[in-house]
Design an enzyme around this catalytic site. Structure first.
Site, PDB file in Angstrom:
ATOM      1  N   ASP A 214       9.760   3.974   3.269  1.00 60.07           N
ATOM      2  CA  ASP A 214       8.355   3.640   3.059  1.00 60.07           C
ATOM      3  C   ASP A 214       8.113   2.291   3.750  1.00 60.07           C
ATOM      4  OD1 ASP A 214       5.738   3.495   2.323  1.00 60.07           O
ATOM      5  OD2 ASP A 214       6.070   4.054   0.232  1.00 60.07           O
TER       6      ASP A 214
HETATM    7  C1  BGC Z   1       2.690   4.010   1.208  1.00 58.36           C
HETATM    8  C2  BGC Z   1       3.044   5.247   1.995  1.00 58.36           C
HETATM    9  C3  BGC Z   1       2.326   5.235   3.315  1.00 58.36           C
HETATM   10  C4  BGC Z   1       2.672   3.970   4.057  1.00 58.36           C
HETATM   11  C5  BGC Z   1       1.991   3.855   5.403  1.00 58.36           C
HETATM   12  C6  BGC Z   1       2.843   2.738   2.011  1.00 58.36           C
HETATM   13  O1  BGC Z   1       2.248   1.663   1.371  1.00 58.36           O
HETATM   14  O2  BGC Z   1       3.466   3.943   0.036  1.00 58.36           O
HETATM   15  O3  BGC Z   1       2.711   6.393   1.264  1.00 58.36           O
HETATM   16  O4  BGC Z   1       2.640   6.376   4.062  1.00 58.36           O
HETATM   17  O5  BGC Z   1       2.264   2.848   3.275  1.00 58.36           O
HETATM   18  O6  BGC Z   1       0.643   3.651   5.228  1.00 58.36           O
END
Ligand code: BGC
Length: 826
Positions: A214
């Site tokens: 993530d």
């Molecule tokens: C989220 C993800 C997301 C990523 C990119 C993170 O803060 O938890 O689900 O895909 O950001 O935006």
């Protein structure tokens, strides 16, 4: 971009180049190696533009074929945005109603979550080369202290509830990518858990795709590489920086084979991306904003809507009846929750808009009360070119507004003054330093005092008619963090006359101009801006107006709910109640008009203390661009409702299984309800919910009969006859549950668990035979944590079939298993 041979490239890459490939190069792109013509792929949440119904609503369709079509639509939109890898679906589990990101995931039930994920992934990946990313693997079921909370989960609950959706997705769809969760599971951060990533996902499930972290979710160099995490996201890397990588490789702290294996997965993903035919760094376009796209979005949104109560057939509405639309979710389309799952959709149909289209003239409207903590996006109410065009006009410069000479780099119109620019990249601003002038006019619909709020990551000056009236540049203060930092900013009140138009100008300096020190480890990039507005009023007044209006019409469509302010990535809900004075509003309206239909838009359950008193309740979820049209179609029977609750709506928040443990306590969250999540808990503890899992009404009636269950080879084959005994065509969801043997003593098991389902369309008066086939191993197993295997215990199980988990006329039939057996894998 042209095809390449992964193994040959591996031989040609230098160690430095390999290291470079193991993290993104910026927020959204994989690293490219021009020397070897290795292109860069684009990743995206969403994807943007097309806003499909949010997770819980998608789950509520109980329609896997439809979800596959939704996935195809996402993929088409991705093409228009030059995207090769979609960062979805999200398939975490709603342990309770308070998850900030609960709206993003499909269900409290692992089977529904897994099959919904698989269906969407199949749709996304039906486009050659397009990649889906299932997330957040695993145990990211609350937002509280999400980067370091240790989700403490028994092996059995982990397997049966939290891993199962991912396992089913691998079995039925084979996602190209997994995204690891931020949190720890049983003491180890998932992004460096060899047990979860290598031993379970790769070895046991034999899945061979790409594992990415993530965003800012890698916390180690060696451990994450050894655990088989291929890609650090985003770039520039925090842990996998060139120097430490070189050092770790040259001293063999990380083995060369490990590096090669990680790079192999990245190259395979790039190769796959190349086969989409989507060029590298492709320009984005809006050409997918077509009537066909809207029709598809509407189809999904309609099937998500759940009719929860219809006393005295208050619904459907007749066009002859007079109605009023009341409530804080009436004129604002609640299309998604907050955080990375929210996006600037092409358009947004509110319930008011949807209902207006059904009638000869617009119905009367009253706000009733305000729930929008952060006021409304100012950009939605403004125009430019002297009222000729909607939205504000943006000009982006290299130099500040007071510079003698300014270089204009970009200009465009946008109907928003509320957004993040963390990932805004333009080669003209290598240090993310730029200045935006945003201009236009504001012409109020009604005269009165309005609050305008300004806050940002950056610096902002707000002008009205050339006078600087709000200063968020000098003496900035830091607000308590939500998803990220922001200034506290300022809110000021202004009187606006409806007969006049006011010129406004916003001078914004990007992220690097922010004067508040923060302890965030990553740069703010372009920063963020929030300019919002609301008419100054009291809820007392608003309720009074609503009550007056309610007494003049036959029926009231009362639009309640939460919003992205309450359900968002970054924090959990504080309580389950409707925010603001909505309960009070409902009681006040009921006192003057008994014909109230509540249309609730929230991603997760809300308390409904008035449920016995209102005649109609419709759960509309966060339902994408077509939200309002879908709900209006249901209200006026242009679509017969067919959604079923994808999660239980408890009566009180205290009733929910995770009530005592939905929080990080000094970095620990014990999943104390164990396998008894959702209906498994309510049934076992005989806690009557307000609305049960799988429940949802239709305007017609269905009768399910003639249950037959047989074991055929490896499968349980369940069939029933479903007759539409009412007077409208409709769709019904046949739900197949299994109860464990009564003699079972080894582990405490739920009273019943969902094992299969099927949605069917049936004409009035017709009967359809519905068959559901499920592998025996998925119908009868529990996870034996001592043997580290799934166990199919010998005994007499019961097949249970109905149209809701709590249906009064559930059908039952025996399933007999004579020999205990064990299995692993998928
Ligand atoms: C989220 C993800 C997301 C990523 C990119 C993170 O803060 O938890 O689900 O895909 O950001 O935006």
């Amino acid at each position: 971009m042209s095809d390449f041979n992964v193994e040959e490239l591996l031989l040609q890459l230098t160690t430095k180049e390999k290291a470079k490939l193991l993290s993104l190069k910026d927020f959204w792109h994989t690293a490219d190696i021009p020397r070897l013509s290795i292109p860069s792929l684009r990743f995206s949440d969403g994807p943007n533009g097309v806003r499909v119904t949010a997770g819980t609503g998608l789950g509520a369709t109980f329609n896997t074929e439809l979800l596959t079509r939704a996935g195809e639509l996402m993929s088409l939109e991705a093409k228009h945005k030059g995207v090769h890898v979609i960062l979805g679906p999200t398939c975490n589990i709603q342990r309770g109603p308070l998850g900030g990101r609960g709206f993003e995931s499909f269900s409290e039930d692992p089977l529904l979550s897994g099959l919904a994920s698989a269906a969407i992934i199949n749709g996304i990946q039906a486009t050659e080369g397009m990649s889906a990313t299932i997330k957040h693997f695993v145990g990211n079921d609350l937002e509280d202290e999400r980067n370091f909370v240790n989700s403490i989960i028994t092996e059995r609950a982990l397997r049966e509830i939290y891993l199962l959706p991912f396992q089913l997705a691998v079995k039925y769809s084979n996602p190209a990518c997994f995204m690891t969760a931020y949190n720890k599971v049983n003491g180890v951060h998932v992004s460096q858990s060899k047990r979860l990533l290598q031993e379970i996902v790769r070895d046991e499930w034999e899945w061979d795709g790409l594992l990415m972290s993530d965003w800012f979710g890698v916390y180690s160099l060696k451990e994450s590489l050894d655990a088989s995490l291929d890609l650090e996201c985003p770039g520039e890397a925090i842990m996998r920086k060139p120097e430490p990588m070189k050092h770790a490789i040259s001293n063999r702290e990380v083995n060369l084979n490990v590096i090669d294996e990680r790079v192999r997965h990245v190259l395979e993903l790039i190769k796959r991306g190349v086969s989409t035919g989507i060029p590298e760094n492709a320009p984005e376009d809006d050409l997918n904003n077509t009537p066909e796209t809207s029709a598809k979005l509407l189809e999904v949104a309609r099937e998500a809507v759940v009719l929860l109560k219809n006393e005295g057939n208050i619904l459907p509405l007749s066009k002859k009846e007079t109605v009023a639309v009341i409530g804080p979710s009436g004129k604002i389309g609640r299309i998604n929750g907050g955080g990375s799952a929210s996006l600037n959709a092409y358009y947004n149909v509110s319930i008011f808009d949807g209902v207006s289209k059904k009638l000869e003239k617009e119905p009367p409207f009253a706000l009733g009360c305000s729930i929008d903590e952060n006021l409304y996006d100012f950009g939605k109410f403004v125009t430019h070119e002297n009222g000729a065009k909607k939205g504000a006009y943006y000009k982006i410069y290299k130099e500040p507004a007071d510079a003698a000479n300014r270089t204009l780099v970009e200009e465009f119109a946008l109907d928003s003054t509320k957004y993040w620019l963390f990932d805004y990249k333009n080669p003209a601003f290598p240090d993310d330093l730029f200045y935006m002038d945003i201009e236009g006019e504001f012409t109020p619909e009604v005269s009165g005092e309005y609050n305008i709020h300004v806050s940002c990551v950056g610096t902002t000056l707000f002008y009205l008619d050339d006078e600087m009236v709000i200063d968020d540049k000098t003496n900035q203060k830091l607000a308590p963090p939500k998803l990220g930092s922001s200034s506290v900013g300022d809110t000021k009140a202004f009187y606006f006359d409806a007969s006049k138009s006011y010129k406004f100008k916003i001078l914004f300096g990007s992220g690097p101009t922010f004067t508040c020190p923060t302890d965030e480890i990553f740069a703010h990039g372009g920063g963020s801006l929030e300019v919002t507005i609301d008419k100054k009023d009291t809820d007392e007044n608003r309720i009074k107006e609503a009550v007056e209006l309610a007494s003049t019409v036959d029926k009231v469509i009362l639009c309640t709910g939460t919003s992205a302010d309450y359900e968002s990535e970054g924090f959990d809900r504080k309580h389950m109640d409707l925010p603001g004075a909505q309960d009070e509003l409902i009681e006040a309206v009921l006192a003057v008009n008994p014909n109230v239909i509540i249309v609730n838009q929230s991603g997760t359950p809300v308390t409904m203390p008035w449920a016995d008193k209102v005649k109609g309740i419709v759960q509309g979820w966060f339902n994408g661009c077509e939200s309002g049209n879908a709900i209006a179609d249901v209200l006026y029977n242009d679509y017969n409702p067919s959604g079923k609750l994808s999660l239980t709506f408890p009566k009180r928040v205290e009733d929910n299984p995770a009530f005592l443990t939905f929080k990080s306590n000094n970095g620990e969250c014990i999943y104390g309800e164990d396998v008894f999540v959702g209906y498994r808990f309510y049934e076992k503890t005989k806690t009557e919910p307000l609305f049960a899992f799988g429940y949802g009404l239709s305007y017609t009636d269905f009768k399910i009969e003639n249950l037959s269950v047989e074991l055929k080879g490896e499968d349980v084959v369940v069939s029933v006859d479903v007759t539409n005994t009412g007077s409208f065509a409709g769709q019904e969801v046949v739900q197949f549950y299994v109860a464990p043997p009564k003699t079972t003593t080894i582990v405490e098991r739920p009273l019943k668990e969902l094992k299969g389902f099927k949605k069917v369309a049936i004409e009035a008066g017709a009967t359809v035979k519905v068959t559901v086939e499920v592998p025996i191993k998925y119908s009868c197993s529990y996870y034996d944590s001592e043997r580290q295997r799934w166990a199919i215990e010998a005994g007499d199980y019961t097949a249970i079939v109905g149209n809701s988990s709590d249906s009064a006329d559930l059908l039952t039939a025996p399933i007999s298993i004579d020999k205990t057996s064990y299995w692993t894998g998928i």
